[in-house]
Design a protein around this motif. Structure first.
Motif, short mmCIF file in Angstrom:
data_model
loop_
_atom_site.label_atom_id
_atom_site.label_comp_id
_atom_site.label_asym_id
_atom_site.label_seq_id
_atom_site.Cartn_x
_atom_site.Cartn_y
_atom_site.Cartn_z
N UNK A 177 49.27 53.58 59.34
CA UNK A 177 49.90 52.38 58.78
C UNK A 177 51.15 52.00 59.57
N UNK A 178 51.32 50.72 59.83
CA UNK A 178 52.45 50.28 60.64
C UNK A 178 52.64 48.77 60.51
N UNK A 179 53.77 48.29 61.01
CA UNK A 179 54.03 46.86 61.10
C UNK A 179 54.68 46.58 62.45
N UNK A 180 54.80 45.32 62.80
CA UNK A 180 55.46 44.97 64.05
C UNK A 180 54.68 45.32 65.30
N UNK A 181 53.39 45.61 65.16
CA UNK A 181 52.55 45.91 66.32
C UNK A 181 51.93 44.62 66.86
N UNK B 129 55.79 49.86 64.02
CA UNK B 129 56.86 50.54 63.28
C UNK B 129 56.27 51.08 61.97
N UNK B 130 56.38 52.40 61.79
CA UNK B 130 55.91 53.02 60.57
C UNK B 130 56.98 53.92 59.98
N UNK B 131 56.62 54.64 58.95
CA UNK B 131 57.56 55.57 58.32
C UNK B 131 56.89 56.92 58.12
N UNK B 132 57.71 57.97 58.08
CA UNK B 132 57.21 59.32 57.85
C UNK B 132 58.07 60.04 56.84
N UNK B 133 57.69 61.27 56.54
CA UNK B 133 58.46 62.06 55.58
C UNK B 133 57.97 61.88 54.16
N UNK B 134 58.48 62.75 53.29
CA UNK B 134 58.09 62.68 51.88
C UNK B 134 59.33 62.54 51.01
N UNK B 135 60.15 63.59 50.96
CA UNK B 135 61.39 63.51 50.19
C UNK B 135 62.41 62.62 50.88
N UNK C 163 57.95 51.27 70.60
CA UNK C 163 58.61 50.04 70.17
C UNK C 163 57.76 49.28 69.17
N UNK C 164 58.38 48.30 68.55
CA UNK C 164 57.67 47.36 67.68
C UNK C 164 58.27 45.97 67.92
N UNK C 165 57.65 44.96 67.31
CA UNK C 165 58.15 43.58 67.37
C UNK C 165 58.23 43.06 68.81
N UNK C 166 57.33 43.53 69.65
CA UNK C 166 57.22 43.10 71.03
C UNK C 166 56.18 41.98 71.11
N UNK C 167 55.88 41.55 72.32
CA UNK C 167 54.78 40.60 72.53
C UNK C 167 53.85 41.16 73.59
N UNK C 168 52.56 40.85 73.45
CA UNK C 168 51.57 41.28 74.44
C UNK C 168 50.52 40.18 74.56
N UNK C 169 50.11 39.94 75.80
CA UNK C 169 49.08 38.93 76.03
C UNK C 169 48.07 39.45 77.03
N UNK C 170 46.86 38.95 76.96
CA UNK C 170 45.79 39.35 77.87
C UNK C 170 45.72 38.34 79.01
N UNK C 171 45.76 38.84 80.26
CA UNK C 171 45.66 38.00 81.45
C UNK C 171 44.47 38.51 82.25
N UNK C 172 43.31 37.90 82.05
CA UNK C 172 42.10 38.41 82.68
C UNK C 172 41.73 39.75 82.09
N UNK C 173 41.66 40.78 82.94
CA UNK C 173 41.36 42.13 82.46
C UNK C 173 42.63 42.95 82.28
N UNK C 174 43.79 42.32 82.42
CA UNK C 174 45.07 43.02 82.31
C UNK C 174 45.79 42.62 81.02
N UNK C 175 46.70 43.50 80.59
CA UNK C 175 47.52 43.20 79.42
C UNK C 175 48.99 43.24 79.85
N UNK C 176 49.74 42.23 79.43
CA UNK C 176 51.15 42.11 79.80
C UNK C 176 52.01 42.28 78.56
N UNK C 177 52.90 43.27 78.60
CA UNK C 177 53.78 43.61 77.47
C UNK C 177 55.21 43.22 77.80
N UNK C 178 55.89 42.60 76.83
CA UNK C 178 57.30 42.26 77.04
C UNK C 178 58.11 42.56 75.78
#
Length: 285
Positions: free
Chosen positions: A26-30, A45-51, A84-99
């Motif tokens: 489970x996560x957000x901002x992906x 971005x996710x969370x862990x732990x119990x107490x 990281x989270x809250x980034x951007x990613x786009x597909x350019x042909x067979x490649x992926x560009x992350x910023x």
């Protein structure tokens, strides 16, 4: 995961999907980016732990195969981007560009490629730093003069189409040109593959064999943009800012006469034979 389905003339409805495989935590901002038969999930971005709860930021790559409808982890080589989270990613042909992105403490402004094994980008070394000059005024002038050539060098190394700022003309890659891809799909009678090379060649062969009177109105936009792409790659990518090539088959002042036209709607009927003639010469180089 939920799927929103909409049939023609029917109200859309949600369906909960329970898919097999190595599902992401489970996560957000992906980001979930479409590329061919796959959806690529990265980061989040996710969370862990119990107490005591704590934040977790991810940099994993998880693929959803649209054909088998299964999750699977995507193994990658090299050092991955920091989590990281809250980034951007786009597909350019067979490649992926992350910023960019955020890891709970720092905001990123870095740029990363995720490319297939054997891709030319993966084999290229980073750009070398410009030499330092002790004289600040001389260094400032050299830095200004080298800025344009550094951008062109970066475009060449990354194989990204150039954007010609002087004319406001945006040169897009073939795989980002929707009308070009639709024409390619119609010519080969199938969907465009990930690298698209066969389909791109099919379109160019089609135009090389086409008479001006046979060019359809809907083809003018893709034809003009591909003409501009070829000029950009053949000449600007060589490091020159001038659109007039040093060695060209085109003679006289009419060379590249349609390069700065931003829309096919600006073309006249008597421009089509001239545009097609130049295009055939460019595509045969």
């Amino acid at each position: 995961m939920f799927l929103l389905c909409k049939e023609e003339n029917e109200t859309p409805g949600w369906t909960l999907l329970k898919l097999p495989g190595q599902a992401p935590s489970p996560r957000c901002g992906h980001t979930v980016t479409s590329g061919g038969h796959y959806l690529l999930l990265f980061g989040g971005h996710g969370t862990g732990g119990w107490l005591s709860r704590y934040d977790i930021y991810y940099n994993d790559c998880i693929v959803l195969d649209r054909v088998s409808a299964q999750w699977r982890r995507l193994p990658t080589s090299g050092d991955p981007p920091p989590a990281r989270a809250y980034h951007s990613m786009t597909c350019v042909g067979s490649r992926y560009l992350l910023f960019g992105g955020f890891d709970g403490k720092s905001t990123y402004g870095d740029l990363w490629w995720l490319v297939p094994e054997g891709d030319p980008i993966a084999k290229r070394s980073p750009l070398e730093a410009l030499p330092q000059n002790k004289d600040d005024s001389v260094h400032s002038r050299k830095e200004s003069q080298s800025e344009g050539s550094a951008i062109l060098e970066l475009q060449k190394r990354l194989e990204i189409s150039a954007s010609v700022s002087s004319s406001g003309l945006q040169i897009v890659d073939e795989l980002e040109d929707r009308e070009f891809l639709e024409l390619a799909s119609g010519l080969i009678g199938d969907e465009v593959s990930n690298n698209g090379q066969k389909e791109i060649q099919a379109v160019r062969d089609h135009w090389r064999k086409t008479a001006p009177s046979s060019v359809k109105l809907k083809e003018l936009g893709p034809l003009l943009r591909d003409y501009q792409r070829l000029i950009t790659r053949n000449y600007l990518a060589n490091g020159g800012a001038d659109l007039t090539p040093t060695e060209s088959r085109f003679l006289g002042s009419d060379s590249h006469r349609f390069y700065h036209i931003k829309s096919a709607s600006k073309l006249r009927m008597d421009d089509i034979p001239k545009l097609l003639e130049e295009y055939k010469q460019l595509s045969s180089d």
